[in-house]
Each structure stands twice: as structure tokens, then as C-alpha cells.
Design a protein around this motif. Structure first.
Motif, PDB file in Angstrom:
ATOM      1  N   ALA A 133       0.831  -1.216   0.000  1.00 57.37           N
ATOM      2  CA  ALA A 133       0.000   0.000   0.000  1.00 57.37           C
ATOM      3  C   ALA A 133       0.860   1.258   0.000  1.00 57.37           C
ATOM      4  N   HIS A 134       0.425   2.225  -0.784  1.00 55.46           N
ATOM      5  CA  HIS A 134       1.120   3.515  -0.789  1.00 55.46           C
ATOM      6  C   HIS A 134       0.731   4.320   0.446  1.00 55.46           C
ATOM      7  N   ASN A 135       1.613   5.237   0.813  1.00 50.88           N
ATOM      8  CA  ASN A 135       1.398   6.107   1.979  1.00 50.88           C
ATOM      9  C   ASN A 135       0.134   6.957   1.885  1.00 50.88           C
ATOM     10  N   TYR A 136      -0.464   7.077   0.702  1.00 50.30           N
ATOM     11  CA  TYR A 136      -1.673   7.892   0.545  1.00 50.30           C
ATOM     12  C   TYR A 136      -2.959   7.055   0.604  1.00 50.30           C
ATOM     13  N   GLN A 137      -2.864   5.813   1.013  1.00 53.87           N
ATOM     14  CA  GLN A 137      -4.078   5.008   1.106  1.00 53.87           C
ATOM     15  C   GLN A 137      -4.841   5.342   2.392  1.00 53.87           C
TER      16      GLN A 137
ATOM     17  N   GLY B  39       4.478   2.240   1.986  1.00 53.40           N
ATOM     18  CA  GLY B  39       5.664   3.038   1.698  1.00 53.40           C
ATOM     19  C   GLY B  39       5.492   3.957   0.512  1.00 53.40           C
ATOM     20  N   ASP B  40       6.637   4.503   0.068  1.00 51.62           N
ATOM     21  CA  ASP B  40       6.617   5.391  -1.107  1.00 51.62           C
ATOM     22  C   ASP B  40       6.826   4.565  -2.374  1.00 51.62           C
ATOM     23  N   SER B  41       6.847   5.221  -3.515  1.00 54.69           N
ATOM     24  CA  SER B  41       6.940   4.497  -4.791  1.00 54.69           C
ATOM     25  C   SER B  41       8.206   3.650  -4.882  1.00 54.69           C
ATOM     26  N   LEU B  42       9.308   4.176  -4.349  1.00 52.92           N
ATOM     27  CA  LEU B  42      10.568   3.442  -4.442  1.00 52.92           C
ATOM     28  C   LEU B  42      10.530   2.190  -3.558  1.00 52.92           C
TER      29      LEU B  42
ATOM     30  N   ILE C 148       8.452   7.979 -12.131  1.00 51.13           N
ATOM     31  CA  ILE C 148       7.714   6.709 -12.127  1.00 51.13           C
ATOM     32  C   ILE C 148       6.203   6.915 -12.335  1.00 51.13           C
ATOM     33  N   ASN C 149       5.702   8.129 -12.051  1.00 49.39           N
ATOM     34  CA  ASN C 149       4.280   8.449 -12.256  1.00 49.39           C
ATOM     35  C   ASN C 149       4.010   8.629 -13.749  1.00 49.39           C
ATOM     36  N   SER C 150       4.072   7.532 -14.493  1.00 50.43           N
ATOM     37  CA  SER C 150       3.904   7.579 -15.940  1.00 50.43           C
ATOM     38  C   SER C 150       3.490   6.186 -16.421  1.00 50.43           C
TER      39      SER C 150
ATOM     40  N   THR D 184      12.124   8.142  -8.880  1.00 51.34           N
ATOM     41  CA  THR D 184      11.013   8.458  -7.977  1.00 51.34           C
ATOM     42  C   THR D 184      11.414   9.737  -7.251  1.00 51.34           C
ATOM     43  N   SER D 185      10.519  10.242  -6.413  1.00 47.85           N
ATOM     44  CA  SER D 185      10.910  11.442  -5.661  1.00 47.85           C
ATOM     45  C   SER D 185      12.004  11.094  -4.650  1.00 47.85           C
ATOM     46  N   GLY D 186      12.075   9.805  -4.273  1.00 49.13           N
ATOM     47  CA  GLY D 186      13.055   9.384  -3.273  1.00 49.13           C
ATOM     48  C   GLY D 186      14.474   9.242  -3.812  1.00 49.13           C
TER      49      GLY D 186
ATOM     50  N   VAL E  68      -2.963  17.547  -7.232  1.00 48.66           N
ATOM     51  CA  VAL E  68      -3.118  17.709  -5.779  1.00 48.66           C
ATOM     52  C   VAL E  68      -2.061  18.693  -5.248  1.00 48.66           C
ATOM     53  N   HIS E  69      -0.818  18.443  -5.589  1.00 40.18           N
ATOM     54  CA  HIS E  69       0.265  19.242  -4.996  1.00 40.18           C
ATOM     55  C   HIS E  69       0.303  20.685  -5.494  1.00 40.18           C
ATOM     56  N   VAL E  70      -0.198  20.936  -6.707  1.00 45.65           N
ATOM     57  CA  VAL E  70      -0.197  22.335  -7.163  1.00 45.65           C
ATOM     58  C   VAL E  70      -1.333  23.146  -6.532  1.00 45.65           C
TER      59      VAL E  70
ATOM     60  N   ALA F 142       7.674  19.405   2.823  1.00 50.60           N
ATOM     61  CA  ALA F 142       6.831  19.427   1.617  1.00 50.60           C
ATOM     62  C   ALA F 142       7.333  18.409   0.595  1.00 50.60           C
ATOM     63  N   HIS F 143       6.393  17.929  -0.217  1.00 52.96           N
ATOM     64  CA  HIS F 143       6.754  16.995  -1.293  1.00 52.96           C
ATOM     65  C   HIS F 143       7.301  17.794  -2.479  1.00 52.96           C
ATOM     66  N   PRO F 144       8.285  17.220  -3.210  1.00 52.89           N
ATOM     67  CA  PRO F 144       8.845  17.979  -4.340  1.00 52.89           C
ATOM     68  C   PRO F 144       7.879  18.193  -5.510  1.00 52.89           C
ATOM     69  N   GLU F 145       6.708  17.569  -5.487  1.00 50.65           N
ATOM     70  CA  GLU F 145       5.707  17.859  -6.522  1.00 50.65           C
ATOM     71  C   GLU F 145       5.040  19.214  -6.298  1.00 50.65           C
ATOM     72  N   CYS F 146       5.305  19.847  -5.147  1.00 50.42           N
ATOM     73  CA  CYS F 146       4.751  21.197  -4.893  1.00 50.42           C
ATOM     74  C   CYS F 146       5.469  22.212  -5.785  1.00 50.42           C
TER      75      CYS F 146
ATOM     76  N   SER G 237      10.576  12.907  -0.367  1.00 55.19           N
ATOM     77  CA  SER G 237       9.559  11.908  -0.710  1.00 55.19           C
ATOM     78  C   SER G 237       8.717  11.582   0.520  1.00 55.19           C
ATOM     79  N   THR G 238       7.613  10.888   0.301  1.00 49.65           N
ATOM     80  CA  THR G 238       6.737  10.579   1.434  1.00 49.65           C
ATOM     81  C   THR G 238       7.452   9.703   2.478  1.00 49.65           C
ATOM     82  N   GLU G 239       8.280   8.772   2.025  1.00 53.24           N
ATOM     83  CA  GLU G 239       8.959   7.891   2.997  1.00 53.24           C
ATOM     84  C   GLU G 239       9.965   8.680   3.838  1.00 53.24           C
TER      85      GLU G 239
HETATM   86  P1  13P Z   1       6.265   9.213  -3.265  1.00 53.28           P
HETATM   87  O1  13P Z   1       7.074   8.269  -4.093  1.00 53.28           O
HETATM   88  O2  13P Z   1       7.080  10.273  -2.598  1.00 53.28           O
HETATM   89  O3  13P Z   1       5.441   8.453  -2.282  1.00 53.28           O
HETATM   90  O4  13P Z   1       5.276  10.012  -4.227  1.00 53.28           O
HETATM   91  C1  13P Z   1       4.293   9.380  -4.991  1.00 53.28           C
HETATM   92  C2  13P Z   1       3.226  10.280  -5.390  1.00 53.28           C
HETATM   93  O5  13P Z   1       2.361   9.939  -6.175  1.00 53.28           O
HETATM   94  C3  13P Z   1       3.215  11.619  -4.854  1.00 53.28           C
HETATM   95  O6  13P Z   1       2.100  12.309  -5.299  1.00 53.28           O
END
Ligand code: 13P
Ligand code: SF4
Length: 314
Positions: free
Chosen positions: A27-31, A43-46, A119-121, A134-136, A180-182, A203-207, A220-222
Motif C-alpha cells: 500500500a502507498h502512503n496515501y491510502q 511506503g513510497d513508490s521506491l 515513475i508516475n507515468s 522516484t521522488s526518493g 493535488v500538490h499544485v 513538503a513533497h517535491p511535486e509542490c 519523498s513521502t517515505e
Molecule cells: P512518493 O514516491 O514520494 O510516495 O510520491 C508518490 C506520489 O504519487 C506523490 O504524489
């Protein structure tokens, strides 16, 4: 199909099915909290990609968004990969259709871009890439890029701008972002900082850059989990998707964790991540559907840049 199970029954039934199927729940941290609580790994994507690679389960029940489950299948094609809702997409993935990236690379052939893809692709976009990040691990992946080729960073321009600033490496960006992040703005984050003057901000780097400039740490979230554990501050403003707070509150129960607000709401939820429910998790384990299916050529092409990323991240 609807079921009438109570949440306690659902939990017990998911655990029974998990055993019967020899499944692992990632499960991802956003569940939502209930899914995080029943998962074998959160955890995070990585971290999730590494778990998908290592698992000896027969079935991976992937609670996140579609590209994450797809990545698990690319890494470990022998496994049956199911996900609670096949429509759980991602605005970043949507911002970069493979045909558009392919056409852009064709038009700019003479540049010989080194394509670094978040990886978000989609699998088809990964298949056009030299390496995934990944962001990590984005900083490490950019640092390992060849010096003699220009970088095209796809598809998140905000993560790209952050990693460019961190590494000092110039690059061209795809024009994509996380919806979401913007939504976090300089004003919404400054306001919450003013309300909690002794808080630190992560903050997450997607901001956007304007928001990242207000943060003490961008990660990254982790890595947010480590930061929240390690900081001496009792009050922490967390600027990312709101369900992250479940993970943080479990791991760092003694600190005051404050969700970063947007201009419109007290906390920001990803509508794609929110599509997954306990009931859908139960059903996907029961029916082994929806399942990730990939055509073999795309899978092989996309796997190479993912494996390169995993190698560079060890
Ligand atoms: P993380 O890899 O940092 O968990 O980010 C995934 C993601 O979708 C952030 O929006
Ligand atoms: Fe995609 Fe943003 Fe949702 Fe993450 S939070 S899955 S980047 S839409």
C-alpha cells in the motif's frame, strides 16, 4: 457487485483470502487508514517497487494507483498483480501520453536527449525512457546521468525544477504536474505557518517552487517519516496528500502533525488514491480481478529503465 459485510468481517475476510491466495498487500502512503493498517508494507513508490521485486508471494494486491501496480508487474511478471480499482489513475501520467513524448523525441532527434522519467507515468512512456526515478531517488538518478547528453525530465516539471536546483544540472522539462500538490499555494502555506510559528514544514517535491521555498525540508513521502521522527520540533506542517497523516500519526504518535491546507480545503486528498476501499480490496483478492496485463514488448522495454533505477538506488 456489492457485499454487506461489516468492516470487521471485511478485515477478517481479506486476511483469510490473503492467506489462501498466498498474497502480499502493498500500500502507498496515501491510502486510507484501514488499508494502511491491513497492508504487509506501506511506503513510497521506491520502497513499493523494491517490495514488488523481492516478494515470494504468488499474488500482489497493490493498493495505490494504476502506474504503481503496473510497475510491480513489469518488475515481477510471474506474479499475478491485482488492484482494487483499475480506474485509479494519476494526473501526472495523464499529462504525458506516449504518442506525444514519442513525437517530441522524434522532432528533437538531433538533441539526443537522455530521458529521465518520473515513475508516475505509463508503461509506454517508461518504454521510451533511459532511466526512471522516484521522488526518493531523483537526485541520485540525475547525478548519475551522462554529462555529454542533455536531460529531458518527464513528466513532472515541479519535481524536475527541484532536482535541477539540488544537482545544479540544467534540463528541459515536460509540462506536467500533480493536480493535488499544485493546489497548495504560497498564501495557504504561509497562513498555516503564521498560525504555528514554532512549527517546521516538510513538503513533497511535486509542490510548486513558491511552496517549496517555504519548506524547511523537501522530500519523498517515505523520507517524511524519517524527518518527522528525527526533528526536534514538536509541531510539523506536512505539505502533501492528506492520507500521509495516517502513516505519520502511527509512526510518530507523540508529535503534532498539521496537514498543509490549500486555498479551498483544510487538507488535500488525491481522488485517485481515494478510489480504493476495503471492499474493493476484498473483491480483487476474491476474483483476482482487476489484474494488470501488459503486452510483452512494452513490458520488456519499460523494464530496462526501471531496473537501471533500482540498481542505481541500492
Ligand atoms: P512518493 O514516491 O514520494 O510516495 O510520491 C508518490 C506520489 O504519487 C506523490 O504524489
Ligand atoms: Fe498522481 Fe498526484 Fe495522486 Fe500522486 S497525488 S497519484 S502524483 S495525482
Amino acid at each position: 457487485m456489492t457485499t454487506t459485510l461489516s468492516s470487521t468481517d471485511l478485515r477478517a475476510d481479506i486476511l483469510a483470502l490473503k492467506k489462501e491466495r498466498n498474497a502480499v498487500i502493498l500500500a502507498h502512503n496515501y491510502q486510507i487508514a484501514e488499508i494502511q493498517e491491513i497492508a504487509d508494507y506501506v511506503g513510497d513508490s521506491l520502497g513499493l517497487a523494491f517490495r514488488a521485486q523481492e516478494t515470494d508471494a504468488d499474488v500482489i494486491a497493490f493498493c495505490g494507483v494504476h502506474f504503481m501496480a503496473e510497475t510491480a508487474k513489469m518488475i515481477n511478471p510471474e506474479k499475478t498483480v491485482v488492484l482494487p480499482d483499475a480506474n485509479a489513475g494519476c494526473s501526472l501520467e495523464d499529462s504525458c501520453p506516449a504518442e506525444d513524448l514519442g513525437a517530441f523525441l522524434e522532432q528533437n532527434k538531433e538533441k539526443n536527449y537522455y530521458v529521465i522519467t518520473y515513475i508516475n507515468s505509463s508503461a509506454a512512456v517508461k518504454a521510451l525512457s533511459d532511466v526512471i526515478c522516484t521522488s526518493g531517488n531523483a537526485v541520485r538518478i540525475v547525478e548519475a546521468a551522462p554529462e555529454d547528453r542533455p536531460i529531458l525530465f518527464v513528466p513532472d516539471q515541479n519535481l524536475g525544477a527541484w532536482v535541477s536546483q539540488q544537482t545544479g544540472r540544467e534540463m528541459d522539462f515536460w509540462n506536467g504536474n500533480c493536480y493535488v500538490h499544485v493546489e497548495f499555494t504560497r498564501d495557504s502555506i504561509q497562513r498555516i505557518k503564521d498560525e504555528h510559528p514554532d512549527a517546521v514544514t516538510v513538503a513533497h517535491p511535486e509542490c510548486t517552487t513558491a511552496v517549496r521555498l517555504l519548506a524547511d525540508v523537501v522530500c519523498s513521502t517515505e523520507k517524511m517519516v524519517d524527518f518527522c521522527k528525527e526533528t526536534e520540533s514538536q509541531n510539523i506542517i506536512v505539505v502533501t496528500e492528506a492520507n500521509m497523516l495516517h502513516r505519520l500519526r502511527r509512526e510518530v504518535p507523540d508529535k503534532n502533525l498539521i496537514p498543509g491546507p490549500t486555498d479551498n480545503c483544510a487538507c488535500a486528498e488525491c481522488r485517485y488514491m481515494m478510489m480504493n476501499t476495503m471492499e474493493k480490496l476484498y473483491l480483487c483478492l476474491r476474483d483476482l480481478s482487476p489484474q494488470v496485463q501488459l503486452d510483452e514488448t512494452t513490458r520488456e522495454r519499460a523494464k530496462a529503465p526501471i531496473m537501471k533505477m533500482l540498481e542505481l538506488s541500492k
